[in-house]
Design an enzyme around this catalytic site. Sequence first.
Site, short mmCIF file in Angstrom:
data_model
loop_
_atom_site.label_atom_id
_atom_site.label_comp_id
_atom_site.label_asym_id
_atom_site.label_seq_id
_atom_site.Cartn_x
_atom_site.Cartn_y
_atom_site.Cartn_z
N HIS A 187 57.50 -11.47 -53.65
CA HIS A 187 57.08 -12.10 -54.90
C HIS A 187 58.16 -11.92 -55.98
O HIS A 187 58.44 -12.84 -56.73
CB HIS A 187 55.79 -11.45 -55.42
CG HIS A 187 54.60 -11.62 -54.53
ND1 HIS A 187 53.99 -10.55 -53.90
CD2 HIS A 187 53.89 -12.73 -54.15
CE1 HIS A 187 52.95 -10.98 -53.20
NE2 HIS A 187 52.87 -12.30 -53.32
N SER A 207 54.43 -8.97 -46.75
CA SER A 207 53.15 -9.63 -46.99
C SER A 207 52.23 -8.61 -47.65
O SER A 207 52.28 -7.42 -47.33
CB SER A 207 52.54 -10.09 -45.66
OG SER A 207 51.16 -10.31 -45.83
P1 AMP Z 1 50.57 -14.80 -51.93
O1 AMP Z 1 50.43 -13.81 -53.05
O2 AMP Z 1 50.60 -14.19 -50.58
O3 AMP Z 1 49.66 -15.98 -52.07
O4 AMP Z 1 52.04 -15.40 -52.11
C1 AMP Z 1 52.46 -15.95 -53.32
C2 AMP Z 1 53.80 -16.60 -53.11
O5 AMP Z 1 54.74 -15.63 -52.63
C3 AMP Z 1 53.76 -17.71 -52.06
O6 AMP Z 1 54.60 -18.79 -52.49
C4 AMP Z 1 54.33 -17.04 -50.83
O7 AMP Z 1 54.96 -17.93 -49.94
C5 AMP Z 1 55.35 -16.11 -51.47
N1 AMP Z 1 55.67 -15.00 -50.57
C6 AMP Z 1 54.80 -14.13 -49.99
N2 AMP Z 1 55.47 -13.28 -49.17
C7 AMP Z 1 56.77 -13.63 -49.23
C8 AMP Z 1 57.97 -13.16 -48.60
N3 AMP Z 1 57.95 -12.14 -47.75
N4 AMP Z 1 59.14 -13.77 -48.90
C9 AMP Z 1 59.18 -14.82 -49.77
N5 AMP Z 1 58.09 -15.31 -50.39
C10 AMP Z 1 56.91 -14.74 -50.12
#
Ligand code: AMP
Length: 284
Positions: free
Chosen positions: A35, A186
């Site tokens: 993030h 993640s």
């Molecule tokens: P989330 O909080 O999991 O919904 O993710 C929010 C944003 O962060 C989304 O655009 C995801 O694709 C991005 N994101 C999550 N994990 C990663 C990662 N390891 N590398 C790059 N972007 C990420």
Amino acid sequence: MITRIPDVNSVRASLQEFSRPLALVPTMGALHEGHLALIREARKQVGSKGTVVVSIFVNPIQFDRASDLSSYLQPLEEDLARCEAEGVEIAFIPDKSELYHDDRSILVTESLLTKHLCGATRPSHFDGVLTIVLKLFNIFQPEVAIFGNKDFQQLAIIRRMVRDLNVPVKITGHPTVRQNDGLALSSRNSRLSPEQRQDAPRIRRALKAARDLNGNGEQKPEVYLEAARKHLLSDAPEDFSIDYLQLVDAETLQPVPKVNRPAVLATACFYGDIRLIDHIKIRM
Ligand code: AMP
């Protein structure tokens, strides 16, 4: 920190008055280096005079499993500290009631790119994603929004929505941020037991081993899929299972009969009820 939409409206109006660009980074919180990389990209895009907004909202309508929603971490104080350390101007942290009316009756649906991969195994997940993303676009009217390529199907359908609905926002994708052993960062990783965490790089190793077959000019999808499946399952822990493993065209996200154009090998795997996704590009 802003929690109410009327407060966003007044901030937005004053930014527009001074022609200050706004970059939006939508997240569900439990912020990690992935993030933060998106936040830094957002800053790069709008510069020091621009405004970076991080939204933190665990969007209930995109969860297909109640246990996944209820176990989703919400470390709000740490998230706010991370945003502050990155110089984020606005953290938008609304309540569910701020965003959804009880009698809401409109959803955004994509009907082609969502047919396979996560769209097939998580019914209505992407309706929830597109609906919240469009709402955030309407609320903030950002010049640019940043998404991670880790969720490459999500990024593809957001680009499609922006194209098909003429949404005036520039979408920027950011490469997946990984740990040294290859595991994609993640928010769900922190729920893995130490044993599961140690085992989890098997997902990346399996995708890479299959991808390496393209050096021999291999064109049969089943050869890639078989190689990946073998690596995923060899000596896997008992609680490990494959949700899906698919090889799709990199643009249409449909399964390919022959690998003679850029393709993507993608998987979702479970450790118990913890679901992890990853993918790898196969270039021809
Ligand atoms: P989330 O909080 O999991 O919904 O993710 C929010 C944003 O962060 C989304 O655009 C995801 O694709 C991005 N994101 C999550 N994990 C990663 C990662 N390891 N590398 C790059 N972007 C990420």
